[in-house]
Enzyme design. Sequence first.
Site, mmCIF file in Angstrom:
data_model
loop_
_atom_site.group_PDB
_atom_site.id
_atom_site.type_symbol
_atom_site.label_atom_id
_atom_site.label_comp_id
_atom_site.label_asym_id
_atom_site.label_seq_id
_atom_site.Cartn_x
_atom_site.Cartn_y
_atom_site.Cartn_z
ATOM 1 N N HIS A 190 52.301 83.484 21.605
ATOM 2 C CA HIS A 190 51.677 84.368 22.591
ATOM 3 C C HIS A 190 52.718 85.100 23.433
ATOM 4 C CE1 HIS A 190 49.195 85.808 25.828
ATOM 5 N NE2 HIS A 190 49.973 85.170 26.670
ATOM 6 N N GLU A 432 43.220 85.084 6.950
ATOM 7 C CA GLU A 432 44.329 84.376 7.592
ATOM 8 C C GLU A 432 44.415 82.910 7.164
ATOM 9 O OE1 GLU A 432 44.130 84.860 11.855
ATOM 10 O OE2 GLU A 432 41.971 84.579 11.921
ATOM 11 N N ASP A 456 48.782 83.796 11.215
ATOM 12 C CA ASP A 456 48.212 82.531 10.762
ATOM 13 C C ASP A 456 48.377 82.336 9.262
ATOM 14 O OD1 ASP A 456 47.261 81.155 13.048
ATOM 15 O OD2 ASP A 456 45.749 82.713 13.293
ATOM 16 N N CYS A 503 46.882 93.028 10.617
ATOM 17 C CA CYS A 503 46.948 93.086 12.087
ATOM 18 C C CYS A 503 47.832 92.007 12.678
ATOM 19 C CB CYS A 503 45.548 93.028 12.695
ATOM 20 S SG CYS A 503 44.697 91.486 12.363
HETATM 21 C C1 PEP Z 1 46.993 86.634 13.050
HETATM 22 O O1 PEP Z 1 46.781 85.432 12.864
HETATM 23 O O2 PEP Z 1 47.825 87.289 12.398
HETATM 24 C C2 PEP Z 1 46.264 87.350 14.101
HETATM 25 C C3 PEP Z 1 46.361 88.665 14.212
HETATM 26 O O3 PEP Z 1 45.522 86.605 14.980
HETATM 27 P P1 PEP Z 1 46.144 85.776 16.224
HETATM 28 O O4 PEP Z 1 47.597 86.140 16.344
HETATM 29 O O5 PEP Z 1 45.347 86.199 17.409
HETATM 30 O O6 PEP Z 1 45.901 84.384 15.781
HETATM 31 MG MG MG Z 2 45.084 84.524 13.773
#
Ligand code: PEP
Ligand code: MG
Length: 582
Positions: A190, A432, A456, A503
């Site tokens: 994060h 993912e 993920d 993404c």
């Molecule tokens: C991911 O897992 O790539 C994703 C975009 O979701 P997050 O980073 O919110 O888990």
């Molecule tokens: Mg994710």
Amino acid sequence: MLRGIPASQGVSRSNVVVLDRTRINPAKRSIVEADLAKEEDRLKASLTETRSQIVTMQNRLREAMGAKEALIFDAHLLVLEDPMLLEEVSRFIRKDLVSAEYAFYSASEKYADALSNVDDAYLSERAADVRDVTQRVLANLMGRPTCAGLGDLAEPCIVVAHDLTPSDTAMMDSTKVLGFVTEVGSRTSHTAILARSLRIPAVLGLGGMIGELRSGQSVLIDGFNGFVVIEPSDETLFEYGQLVERQASIEESLEIIHDDEAETKDGHRIILSANIELATDVEGVLQCGATGVGLFRTEFLFINRSDLPNEEEQFAAYRQVTESLAPAPVIIRTLDLGGDKLLSHVNVAEEMNPFLGWRAIRLCLEEKDLFRTQLRAILRASVFGNLKIMYPMVSGVEELEAANVLLDECREQLRAEGAAFADTIEIGVMIETPSAAMIADSLARRVQFFSIGTNDLIQYALAVDRLNEKIAHLYEPTHPGILRLIKATVDAGQAHGIWTGVCGEMAGEMAAVPLLLGLGVAELSVTPSIVPRVKMLIRSIEMAQARELAAFALDSDSPKEILARAEALAKAAVPDFFEGAA
Ligand code: PEP
Ligand code: MG
């Protein structure tokens, strides 16, 4: 010079503030009767000081996030006025003749223990409030202005911490933070994602070396290479000053392509979207020249507050984003709580492996009311633009179908209530989990698009925790196993006439961009601050080169060899972007 993981580009120099979470645990100190009045005055003064600190933080949070979020601090203020607690503290001081800090600590621990022993989520939460406030009171009593939270920052600084959670950073005054340095975490944690979106440099995963950093030290952090230089020399400052100037001039030159398409030199157009966390981020999307939103991480609406956002509040947020960007597409991802994004008011027990646990769609399919409220809000917002719905962490067809059943129920309800929603809303799933990639053909028959969450997908496919700095070198987006999963997903999508986007953070890595294009990815969604760079890179390469690179990669056994080839292609196309790298 310390070395960590370069997680967000840029260079900053400032003083360190160590976010100190070590709890103050005062030793027992006796006082004499003659000092009683003095001790009580000290206590009073520290309560007043603590109160004013909390009110300042509350005002800051109210300005940044609105009145609701700021309510969190009301509970803290109440602790300071709690007659039961205060009487007990006074009693300890007078009867046991102990210092104010020891008395406050003992009384509050007794109180917090009693609260947390009651089997009630609300009361346990109050125990945490009592302990938080106690730490502030103790810090003031002992003249130890530790930084207990990012809402406390007085001067611009570089924040050094073990880790930063979403709730730490939600409270942060981002104008005061010039960089992040953490002990744990890596490029997809994060803290890294946030640093990139705020355009501040970050060096993460320093491990034990973090102990070298102290509050007040002057440091320079180099987010290109992952260096933290303590008390930098004039020569170092001069060299880095030049680098910063050159980077600033690159940023300026990117303005020219603001309104241009993300199109390769040989005419292949890519959809370039932005990732957002809050409705207010929509400004950044308009400014960066993205086509729309490829990932709205809606769980950030739920974090750091003492209640749940109701349907109206969620509706307002989804509408604001959809309406401001219409007719551009906005992909709203349904709640991805759990993992490292925890919620205080849905009772989630501590789990051994939170990333393999009760998170995202799994949690939503059980907490049906929570999920329905969100789905209703999203449906209602759909009439205001081009909104799409995306489910996170789907690992099989059943989950997708169960989510759609709930969505249909919400449609029925709204219809009965006479509330409007769009007739056709595209539904997509995030790819993912490795299982989702492997059954992409089955999923493709049931959805209108895929978006690959590489953050993920990589951690699950390579069995490498995305937050663990010890194994960060094993987290390899160019691993042939990952590239084959991406390829399988894209191919299955194409066979069923649907597009695939990416993404995860990989979509914004310069070397990965040509590779993903070559694998047939149609959309890239990245944090708004790097949209211009990704666009420039796409405009500087040919799809033919990208396909050649992908073909090479699919035939290679070596993540490093693939990375080197991919980097060479990107470097040749946009050499300036790589200038900061040592
Ligand atoms: C991911 O897992 O790539 C994703 C975009 O979701 P997050 O980073 O919110 O888990
Ligand atoms: Mg994710």
